[in-house]
Design an enzyme around this catalytic site. Structure first.
Site, PDB file in Angstrom:
ATOM      1  N   GLU A   1       8.682   4.762   5.326  1.00 48.46           N
ATOM      2  CA  GLU A   1       7.573   5.415   5.263  1.00 48.46           C
ATOM      3  C   GLU A   1       6.005   4.920   6.476  1.00 48.46           C
ATOM      4  O   GLU A   1       5.516   5.802   6.837  1.00 48.46           O
ATOM      5  CB  GLU A   1       7.264   6.205   4.541  1.00 48.46           C
ATOM      6  CG  GLU A   1       6.615   6.297   3.349  1.00 48.46           C
ATOM      7  CD  GLU A   1       6.068   7.272   2.142  1.00 48.46           C
ATOM      8  OE1 GLU A   1       6.057   7.738   2.226  1.00 48.46           O
ATOM      9  OE2 GLU A   1       6.632   6.010   1.699  1.00 48.46           O
TER      10      GLU A   1
ATOM     11  N   LYS B   1       1.454  14.417   1.394  1.00 44.16           N
ATOM     12  CA  LYS B   1       1.335  14.094  -0.073  1.00 44.16           C
ATOM     13  C   LYS B   1       2.536  14.688  -0.729  1.00 44.16           C
ATOM     14  O   LYS B   1       3.102  14.278  -1.519  1.00 44.16           O
ATOM     15  CB  LYS B   1      -0.355  14.028  -0.187  1.00 44.16           C
ATOM     16  CG  LYS B   1      -0.490  13.001  -1.922  1.00 44.16           C
ATOM     17  CD  LYS B   1      -0.282  11.543  -1.869  1.00 44.16           C
ATOM     18  CE  LYS B   1      -0.357  11.050  -2.797  1.00 44.16           C
ATOM     19  NZ  LYS B   1       0.812   9.857  -3.025  1.00 44.16           N
TER      20      LYS B   1
ATOM     21  N   GLU C   1      13.033   2.106  -3.133  1.00 42.91           N
ATOM     22  CA  GLU C   1      12.122   2.202  -3.176  1.00 42.91           C
ATOM     23  C   GLU C   1      11.099   1.402  -1.499  1.00 42.91           C
ATOM     24  O   GLU C   1      10.017   1.861  -1.426  1.00 42.91           O
ATOM     25  CB  GLU C   1      10.899   2.233  -4.492  1.00 42.91           C
ATOM     26  CG  GLU C   1       9.620   1.827  -4.777  1.00 42.91           C
ATOM     27  CD  GLU C   1       9.497   3.474  -4.396  1.00 42.91           C
ATOM     28  OE1 GLU C   1      10.039   4.325  -3.933  1.00 42.91           O
ATOM     29  OE2 GLU C   1       7.663   3.793  -3.505  1.00 42.91           O
TER      30      GLU C   1
ATOM     31  N   ARG D   1     -12.411  10.366  -7.005  1.00 40.33           N
ATOM     32  CA  ARG D   1     -11.773  10.411  -8.282  1.00 40.33           C
ATOM     33  C   ARG D   1     -11.125  11.060  -9.073  1.00 40.33           C
ATOM     34  O   ARG D   1     -10.425  11.379 -10.659  1.00 40.33           O
ATOM     35  CB  ARG D   1     -12.910   9.697  -9.402  1.00 40.33           C
ATOM     36  CG  ARG D   1     -13.275   8.377  -8.351  1.00 40.33           C
ATOM     37  CD  ARG D   1     -14.553   7.486  -9.614  1.00 40.33           C
ATOM     38  NE  ARG D   1     -13.819   6.567 -10.285  1.00 40.33           N
ATOM     39  CZ  ARG D   1     -13.210   6.546 -10.956  1.00 40.33           C
ATOM     40  NH1 ARG D   1     -13.399   5.259  -9.795  1.00 40.33           N
ATOM     41  NH2 ARG D   1     -12.718   5.808 -12.335  1.00 40.33           N
TER      42      ARG D   1
ATOM     43  N   CYS E   1     -12.108   9.582 -13.922  1.00 37.97           N
ATOM     44  CA  CYS E   1     -13.196  11.370 -13.583  1.00 37.97           C
ATOM     45  C   CYS E   1     -13.888   9.749 -12.756  1.00 37.97           C
ATOM     46  O   CYS E   1     -13.899   8.861 -12.878  1.00 37.97           O
ATOM     47  CB  CYS E   1     -13.245  11.618 -14.420  1.00 37.97           C
ATOM     48  SG  CYS E   1     -12.001  12.735 -15.864  1.00 37.97           S
TER      49      CYS E   1
ATOM     50  N   LYS F   1       9.538   2.626   1.438  1.00 40.31           N
ATOM     51  CA  LYS F   1       7.106   1.715   1.633  1.00 40.31           C
ATOM     52  C   LYS F   1       7.970   1.757   3.020  1.00 40.31           C
ATOM     53  O   LYS F   1       6.952   2.072   3.858  1.00 40.31           O
ATOM     54  CB  LYS F   1       7.377   1.107   0.793  1.00 40.31           C
ATOM     55  CG  LYS F   1       7.005   2.014  -1.094  1.00 40.31           C
ATOM     56  CD  LYS F   1       5.653   1.847  -1.200  1.00 40.31           C
ATOM     57  CE  LYS F   1       5.806   3.666  -0.795  1.00 40.31           C
ATOM     58  NZ  LYS F   1       6.536   4.643  -2.534  1.00 40.31           N
TER      59      LYS F   1
ATOM     60  N   TRP G   1     -10.125  14.537 -13.349  1.00 38.63           N
ATOM     61  CA  TRP G   1      -9.098  15.090 -13.278  1.00 38.63           C
ATOM     62  C   TRP G   1      -8.770  15.004 -14.131  1.00 38.63           C
ATOM     63  O   TRP G   1      -8.590  13.790 -15.769  1.00 38.63           O
ATOM     64  CB  TRP G   1      -9.012  13.305 -12.310  1.00 38.63           C
ATOM     65  CG  TRP G   1      -7.866  13.535 -11.749  1.00 38.63           C
ATOM     66  CD1 TRP G   1      -7.405  14.095 -10.349  1.00 38.63           C
ATOM     67  CD2 TRP G   1      -6.399  13.000 -12.694  1.00 38.63           C
ATOM     68  NE1 TRP G   1      -5.731  14.138 -10.782  1.00 38.63           N
ATOM     69  CE2 TRP G   1      -4.968  13.241 -12.117  1.00 38.63           C
ATOM     70  CE3 TRP G   1      -6.162  11.899 -13.848  1.00 38.63           C
ATOM     71  CZ2 TRP G   1      -4.336  12.822 -12.472  1.00 38.63           C
ATOM     72  CZ3 TRP G   1      -5.666  11.686 -14.011  1.00 38.63           C
ATOM     73  CH2 TRP G   1      -3.781  12.341 -12.786  1.00 38.63           C
TER      74      TRP G   1
ATOM     75  N   HIS H   1      31.416  -3.643   2.541  1.00 37.03           N
ATOM     76  CA  HIS H   1      32.093  -1.951   2.695  1.00 37.03           C
ATOM     77  C   HIS H   1      30.992  -1.527   3.549  1.00 37.03           C
ATOM     78  O   HIS H   1      31.928  -0.761   4.049  1.00 37.03           O
ATOM     79  CB  HIS H   1      32.136  -1.915   1.232  1.00 37.03           C
ATOM     80  CG  HIS H   1      32.681  -2.526  -0.371  1.00 37.03           C
ATOM     81  ND1 HIS H   1      33.861  -2.257  -0.062  1.00 37.03           N
ATOM     82  CD2 HIS H   1      31.622  -2.632  -0.932  1.00 37.03           C
ATOM     83  CE1 HIS H   1      34.116  -3.004  -1.253  1.00 37.03           C
ATOM     84  NE2 HIS H   1      32.951  -3.253  -1.881  1.00 37.03           N
TER      85      HIS H   1
ATOM     86  N   ASN I   1     -15.200   9.032 -19.079  1.00 33.92           N
ATOM     87  CA  ASN I   1     -14.342   8.215 -17.753  1.00 33.92           C
ATOM     88  C   ASN I   1     -13.015   7.965 -18.763  1.00 33.92           C
ATOM     89  O   ASN I   1     -13.527   6.938 -19.093  1.00 33.92           O
ATOM     90  CB  ASN I   1     -14.461   7.916 -16.443  1.00 33.92           C
ATOM     91  CG  ASN I   1     -13.345   7.633 -15.904  1.00 33.92           C
ATOM     92  OD1 ASN I   1     -11.961   7.928 -15.831  1.00 33.92           O
ATOM     93  ND2 ASN I   1     -12.993   6.337 -15.314  1.00 33.92           N
ATOM     94  N   GLY I   2     -11.585   7.943 -18.954  1.00 31.68           N
ATOM     95  CA  GLY I   2     -10.818   7.098 -19.438  1.00 31.68           C
ATOM     96  C   GLY I   2     -10.353   8.378 -20.387  1.00 31.68           C
ATOM     97  O   GLY I   2     -10.328   9.314 -20.489  1.00 31.68           O
TER      98      GLY I   2
HETATM   99  O1  M6R Z   1       4.187  14.412  -5.660  1.00 36.34           O
HETATM  100  P1  M6R Z   1       6.166  14.210  -6.240  1.00 36.34           P
HETATM  101  O2  M6R Z   1       6.043  12.878  -6.893  1.00 36.34           O
HETATM  102  O3  M6R Z   1       6.640  15.308  -6.434  1.00 36.34           O
HETATM  103  O4  M6R Z   1       6.403  13.373  -4.271  1.00 36.34           O
HETATM  104  C1  M6R Z   1       7.682  13.508  -4.546  1.00 36.34           C
HETATM  105  C2  M6R Z   1       7.917  12.904  -3.122  1.00 36.34           C
HETATM  106  O5  M6R Z   1       7.164  14.063  -2.164  1.00 36.34           O
HETATM  107  C3  M6R Z   1       6.886  11.294  -3.031  1.00 36.34           C
HETATM  108  O6  M6R Z   1       7.418  10.453  -4.103  1.00 36.34           O
HETATM  109  C4  M6R Z   1       7.173  10.314  -1.676  1.00 36.34           C
HETATM  110  O7  M6R Z   1       8.781  10.198  -1.716  1.00 36.34           O
HETATM  111  C5  M6R Z   1       6.433   9.833  -1.661  1.00 36.34           C
HETATM  112  N1  M6R Z   1       4.767  10.125  -0.440  1.00 36.34           N
HETATM  113  C6  M6R Z   1       7.036   8.332  -0.698  1.00 36.34           C
HETATM  114  O8  M6R Z   1       5.655   7.357  -1.109  1.00 36.34           O
END
Ligand code: M6R
Length: 611
Positions: free
Chosen positions: A491, A606, A484, A32, A2, A488, A79, A507, A105-106
């Site tokens: 993306e 997002k 993962e 925040r 927050c 990154k 938040w 393979h 906040n916390g």
């Molecule tokens: O909000 P969510 O965790 O459900 O989102 C899932 C994916 O859309 C999200 O993790 C996406 O793959 C990321 N932007 C990757 O960095």
């Protein structure tokens, strides 16, 4: 996470009204959190509170936050962590008589215990928040005869968890009391006015002279003075030795001095992990009960959250001896004829709104399964529709690339797996305590990792920025880390990146490898390591440029690799949280080198709310 702000000024000393300055400061802290907002002011030795659910702009339109009278005002943008966003759960929170107002906040870890004690003493609680106990606790100590500041300090010593606090007590008309442990708090110094805030942008327009409050420090500001002391030792601190003059632009300040939110959020991971651990409570036990009574356990999510789910799947098997069935959320229809009562679905989503995950959840619920959500957003759709929710406490993530939410999700899943292993008798008490101890040390290790790897990842990121393709290879727990890491890179740096279990590379994928082809290995210190070393040799023999994330206890891999990124040793089953950090940074620095904005990658949103 927050945002808090407070100002106390002498009349005529600030160019606008204090209430107006607080509203502007809150807007600068909106990154925040922004699900509710409120202010409290002392006028004629009594406290006025205005607050409500919604964004600052909307609540201000309804409640005129920026027209509240007074010269000593605190404000908060929320938040939610405990209690969903609502008018009543919005801060400031007050004591029974409305003479003490608190913004926080916390997370107060022991709030349930304190709330129970205070309720027995006759205190009446209005909200579902952890914060409200602080107002009642101060009230209680004042009723026992302590002076306001002593009561405030005694209350602080009773709290467990994390906090940055701003407190008004109506009898102390120009003072704002403050305290900090594990959540940021800064004092801003003016001429005839002083501030407290969660972050510098909140008051940057009015002063560049700041004092960073340290853990366990408490005190109060008046328009002309600052009192600061250590709450444990009572040592009074000479503030003149602690004043910094900063030279940030407002934009730099909003990102905490970082050039991008993504980099800021990568660096926030130690704090996010710590808050997540602090927030784990009864919901974890409820989730474990459901898992232990389940016929079958399914795990679903999308993107990064799915990779966290794969870590969970690995840990449930390895630590707790439970088989789980992980699946990508958008593929839910496969289970329409096979799921039923007795099954349990773990749905992971940082936003809590991802449509694929929500649709999977709805199908499973319709078929009679129970659902456990793991989410970062209180009151979002997925938690609302689940039977049990365990929240991560990473704070809002602004960068599109998920970073701190991934490691926080993995922390929750690791915690559940360790408890599950203990409750089902797979591990004895000594091992259980030792594994929980390892998890408690992870935030500190994450901190160390950030310091260790930043330089090397920047160099390698710049080196690979002109490549068209990269492989990420791991084994066992290293596979979700590889997946993962590759996500990154593609993306935000727009480089084709594929992850495989290292054994699978022979393979087919190895056919693409030629001179200089970058292959990134995840080298965890477990029994599969000997096979990874063999895979490095194979790739080298075909001319690959080999890069590895290795532990500082590693003696062999470093000799083989062209480039080694060294991270601190961690119990192998918990390696994803530490090993992913250099891969996040690598993607970040590659994107920056290529001139892309890592916070807003092309074609992505997002939160994905269309199927
Ligand atoms: O909000 P969510 O965790 O459900 O989102 C899932 C994916 O859309 C999200 O993790 C996406 O793959 C990321 N932007 C990757 O960095």
């Amino acid at each position: 996470m927050c945002g808090i702000i407070g100002i106390t000024s002498r009349p005529g000393k600030v160019p606008e009204s204090p209430a107006f300055i607080v509203r502007k400061g809150l807007e600068r802290l909106e990154y925040r959190g922004y699900d509710s907002v409120g202010v409290a002011s002392i006028v004629d030795y009594s406290i006025i509170v205005r607050k409500g659910k919604g964004k600052i702009k909307d609540v201000n339109r309804r409640k005129h936050l920026d027209r509240v009278p007074g010269y000593t005002i605190i404000g908060h943008t929320r938040w939610a962590t405990h209690g969903r966003p609502s008018d009543v759960n919005a801060h400031p929170h007050i004591d029974c008589n409305g003479v003490i107002a608190v913004v926080h906040n916390g997370i107060i870890q022991n709030y349930l215990e304190l709330r129970e004690k205070l309720t027995k003493l006759g205190h009446k609680f209005r909200s579902e928040t952890d914060t409200e106990v602080i107002a009642h606790l101060i009230e209680h100590f004042i009723s026992e005869g302590l002076k306001p500041y002593d009561a405030f300090k005694k209350a602080i010593r009773s709290l467990k968890g994390s906090f940055a606090l701003g407190v008004l007590i109506s009898s102390e008309k120009d003072k704002i009391f403050f305290a900090r442990k594990d959540s940021p708090l800064i004092i801003g110094l003016g001429d005839g006015y002083n501030f407290i805030a969660s972050d510098i942008p909140a008051f940057l327009e009015y002063t560049r002279k700041v004092i960073i409050v340290h853990d366990f420090e408490v005190g109060y500001i008046t328009p002309d003075s600052v009192h600061l002391e250590n709450v444990l030792t009572g040592e009074v601190i000479d503030i003149n030795k602690r004043i910094h003059v900063i030279d940030w632009t407002p934009d730099m300040a909003a990102k905490g001095g970082y050039p991008h939110f993504m980099l800021k959020e990568i660096h926030e991971q130690p704090r996010a992990l710590k808050d997540t651990i602090h927030g784990l409570g009864v919901e974890v036990e409820n989730a474990i009960k459901l898992i232990m009574n389940a016929n079958r356990i399914f795990i679903t999510a999308a993107g990064t959250s799915f990779h966290a789910g794969l870590v969970g799947d690995y840990l449930f098997n390895i630590l707790a001896g439970y088989t789980s069935i992980p699946f990508i959320a958008s593929e839910y229809s496969k289970y329409k004829n096979s799921v039923g009562e007795g099954d349990v679905l773990i749905a992971i989503s940082q936003s809590g709104e991802t449509i694929d995950t929500l649709m999977a959840l709805r199908l499973f619920k319709k078929l009679g399964a129970k659902v456990i959500a793991i989410s970062n957003v209180v009151g979002s759709a997925i938690p609302r529709e689940s039977d049990v929710t365990v929240y991560t406490r990473a704070g809002p993530e602004i960068g599109v690339a998920a970073t701190k939410t991934f490691t926080s999700q993995v922390m929750v899943l690791s915690w559940i797996a360790v408890k599950l292993a203990y409750y089902t008798g797979r591990i004895d008490e000594t091992t259980y305590k030792s594994l929980l101890g390892d998890l408690h040390r992870v935030p500190e290790l994450a901190n160390k990792t950030l310091t260790l790897v930043e330089g090397e990842t920047k160099l390698i990121g710049e080196e690979i920025s002109d490549r068209h393709s990269v492989y990420y290879l791991g084994r066992g727990i290293g596979v979700p880390i590889a997946l993962e890491g590759a996500l990154k890179l593609k993306e935000i740096a727009y480089i084709h990146a594929e992850a495989y279990p290292a054994g699978e590379s022979k393979h087919g994928p190895i056919a693409l490898v030629e001179d200089g082809f970058p292959v990134i290995f995840i080298i965890v210190e477990d029994e599969m390591k000997k096979h990874i070393l063999g895979n490095i040799e194979e790739m080298k023999a075909r001319g690959a440029y080999t890069i590895g994330v290795v532990s500082d206890e590693d003696k062999e891999a470093r000799k083989l690799l062209d480039r080694a990124i060294t991270v601190p040793y961690i119990e192998p089953v918990f390696s994803p949280i530490i090993y992913i950090i250099p891969l996040q940074l690598l993607a970040y620095y590659t994107a920056v080198k290529k001139g892309y904005d890592p916070d807003k990658p092309r074609n992505l949103a997002k939160t994905v709310t269309v199927e």
